[in-house]
Design an enzyme around this catalytic site. Structure first.
Site, PDB file in Angstrom:
ATOM      1  CB  CYS A 133     -15.455 -11.623   3.592  1.00  0.00           C
ATOM      2  SG  CYS A 133     -13.864 -12.205   2.983  1.00  0.00           S
ATOM      3  CG  HIS A 153      12.960  -7.060   5.573  1.00  0.00           C
ATOM      4  ND1 HIS A 153      13.342  -5.786   5.930  1.00  0.00           N
ATOM      5  CD2 HIS A 153      11.666  -6.968   5.167  1.00  0.00           C
ATOM      6  CE1 HIS A 153      12.324  -4.964   5.763  1.00  0.00           C
ATOM      7  NE2 HIS A 153      11.291  -5.655   5.293  1.00  0.00           N
TER       8      HIS A 153
END
Length: 626
Positions: free
Chosen positions: A30, A548
């Site tokens: 968009c 992580h």
């Protein structure tokens, strides 16, 4: 070998973060965000995508994984679909609302900026006429007005192209159908000011217009949205049927002949009148509600418009707005939006003035300009006001009050524009322009003053963050030394067998092959991201560090992990983040290597890995250079 552009680099990094080509069912975009439909959400690493340079934030809404990029989203999208084998704009998974929003964004986004640009031209012409009323009779004005208004008048032609791509129909046949709707002879068959219908050219005047004896209720198809989209949808279904039943020898020319001969009359007989009835009903409904209490309607739109933007559902209002524009030349829904948008820009501007944090200033300044002038508020929302919480609320308060005032004056935009300062003149001819100026101005003042006076929890200034140890004490020592995320053996980042990490696109750092199933906070700060396998920490200086645990361990869906912290909590360097079962993770086929990356340097200019070999809890792993 050609060097990849910054858009290609960003597109590649985002694609890796969402799980690669194989995990993308489709992607569209968009005005500011890439909208992914993923095959398996669990394969996407939201924290990794959010940490990518060039990404403002990630929003999951309406069955989509939405990556907010900002004004350059079209460049990133083009780089993404040009380089990778990805379907563009396919149907989204999810409920009715999700599919409706996906349909609207897919059809309107390709020409959104052109529509907004021509709307801006009309807004500027409105100022010219207000300042010089005699300009309305000027041929120069007339030509420029045609240039600004023609696209909206012939909107069915643009919709035919984008809807054909969405529904997988023949685009040229779609153009033929849309052309019939706005054909010069068809345009004449609309009720005139006296309610008398003018007949088609060549049709003997005076009689009821019919098709094979069936009465035709002719409506205006100029700027028609719903009839065009439904007609192309019907075309696509008919084409698919004819492709199956017609012999190949005649299919190429008989299919478009039959489709046009069937769909155009069907639109005149059924699709058009029904769509006009529905569209007019929606428009009358909005006007009726506004008539009951424009203040309440304006306050709600002014308050919640930016909330709708956050979740990406603001697109659901577009059909109603364009329907209003096509039937009455304006939409009352648009009047309060200027206050909502400019209030968030003003809150970001106040943060720019008030904050002592250099990094936040650098974000807030451009974000405020983008929001106030162009009406693009995602950088202001995600980068500044929502991040600090209170300024976003102040913007909502300003938008509600300003929107109520603008709506009370009956203000509305005359064309399709993105609400911002430079398009404010689009409201000059509808309702009270003075009330619009008062409402928008008051919204700006309220948001700015509340942010300045009531304030927000600021990040410490860069000067304080890099103060000498004897002045800054413990905070300074914690800020310049990043400790081990795990106990084990240090591995250079470029040796990590995962391109997302090893490429350095997410930032500098290192990894540890863990000897113990525990991960620790390498710095003190707030936990902004907590997943079973990944943790993002932001320090008071603006430094952001990602820990992580494992590669692709998101696919374990939390199995073999026991988090010891919660999102939003504060931790100190060395605190336990999570415990994990090393043997079980490896037995499941995953590498438990623990990666630590500085995703945002904050006030520091460089990140230098200093640890090698074996490392213990609390040992310095990275040095930060001021």
């Amino acid at each position: 070998m050609a060097t990849a552009s910054k858009y290609e680099v960003l597109a590649d990094a985002v694609l890796r973060g969402v799980g690669g080509e194989s995990n993308v069912a489709s992607v569209t975009h968009c005005a500011t965000r890439l909208r992914f439909t993923l095959k398996d959400r669990d394969k996407a690493d939201k924290a990794a995508v959010e940490a990518t340079r060039g990404v403002i934030t990630v929003v999951e809404s309406g069955g989509q994984f939405q990556v907010v990029i900002g004004n350059t989203v079209n460049n990133v999208y083009e780089a993404l679909v040009a380089k990778h084998d990805i379907k563009a704009g396919d149907a989204v998974q999810g409920g009715l609302l999700a599919k409706a929003i996906d349909l609207i964004t897919s059809i309107f986004t390709p020409f959104l900026w052109v529509l907004a640009g021509t709307g801006l031209l009309k807004a500027l012409l409105a100022v010219w006429v207000k300042l010089q009323p005699e300009a309305a009779a000027n041929s120069t004005y007339a030509i420029l007005y045609v240039a600004g208004d023609a696209l909206f008048q012939f909107l069915p032609m643009l919709l035919a192209v984008t809807a054909a791509k969405k529904f997988k129909a023949n685009v040229y046949t779609s153009l033929a159908i849309a052309g019939a709707l706005i054909y010069s002879a068809t345009i004449a068959v609309i009720p005139n000011a006296d309610g008398v219908s003018v007949t088609l050219q060549g049709f003997a005047g005076g009689d009821q217009l019919t098709f094979i004896g069936i009465p035709v209720i002719m409506v205006s198809y100029l700027s028609a949205v719903i009839p065009t989209i439904l007609a192309v949808y019907a075309q696509a279904k008919l084409e698919h049927l004819l492709t199956r039943v017609l012999p190949e020898a005649i299919r190429n020319f008989v299919t478009p002949m039959l489709v046009v001969a069937i769909i155009v009359p069907l639109t005149f007989l059924v699709i058009g009148p029904v769509s006009d009835w529905v569209g007019t009903g929606l428009s009358n409904g909005v006007n009726w509600l506004w008539g009951l209490s424009p203040v309440i309607g304006g306050a709600l739109m002014g308050a919640f418009w930016q909330v709708f933007v956050i979740f990406g559902v603001h697109w659901s209002f577009v059909p109603a707005m364009i329907q209003d524009l096509s039937t009455q030349g304006y939409s009352l829904l648009t009047g309060p939006l200027f206050a909502a948008v400019l209030a968030q820009g003003a809150a970001a501007a106040a943060v720019f003035v008030k904050t002592r944090n250099k990094e936040l200033k650098e974000v807030a300044g451009p974000a405020a300009i983008s929001g106030i002038l162009a009406g693009i508020t995602e950088p202001a929302i995600y980068g500044v006001t929502l991040r600090l919480k209170r300024p976003f609320v102040y913007g909502v308060i300003g938008g509600a009050i300003g929107g109520a005032i603008a709506a009370a004056g009956g203000s509305a935009a005359e064309g399709f524009v993105l609400p911002g300062l430079i398009t404010l003149t689009s409201t000059i001819n509808i309702g009270s322009f003075a009330m619009q100026l008062l409402g928008t101005g008051l919204a700006v003042v309220i948001a700015f003053v509340l942010t300045m006076v009531l304030g927000f929890k600021d990040l410490p200034s860069t000067a304080e963050a890099v103060a000498e140890p004897e002045d800054a004490g413990e905070v300074a020592s914690e800020a310049v030394a990043v400790t081990a995320p795990a106990i084990g053996t240090v591995v250079p980042l470029d040796a990590v067998p995962d391109k997302v990490f090893s490429s350095g696109a997410m930032g500098a750092g290192l990894a540890v092959v863990p000897a113990v199933g525990e991960a620790f906070a390498p710095v003190s700060g707030e936990l902004v991201t907590v997943m079973p396998h990944a943790f993002g920490i932001r320090t008071d200086t603006g430094l952001e560090v990602l820990v992580h645990v494992g590669l692709d361990t998101v696919e374990l869906k939390g199995r073999h992990f026991t988090a010891a912290v919660a999102q939003g909590a504060r931790v100190r360097a060395g605190d336990l983040l999570t415990q994990f079962d090393l043997a079980a993770i490896e037995a499941a086929g995953y590498n438990p290597i623990t990666v630590m990356i500085v995703t945002n340097n904050g006030p520091y200019s460089a990140v230098v890995p200093v640890a090698t070999g074996d490392i213990a809890k609390g040992e310095v792993a990275l040095d930060l250079v001021g």
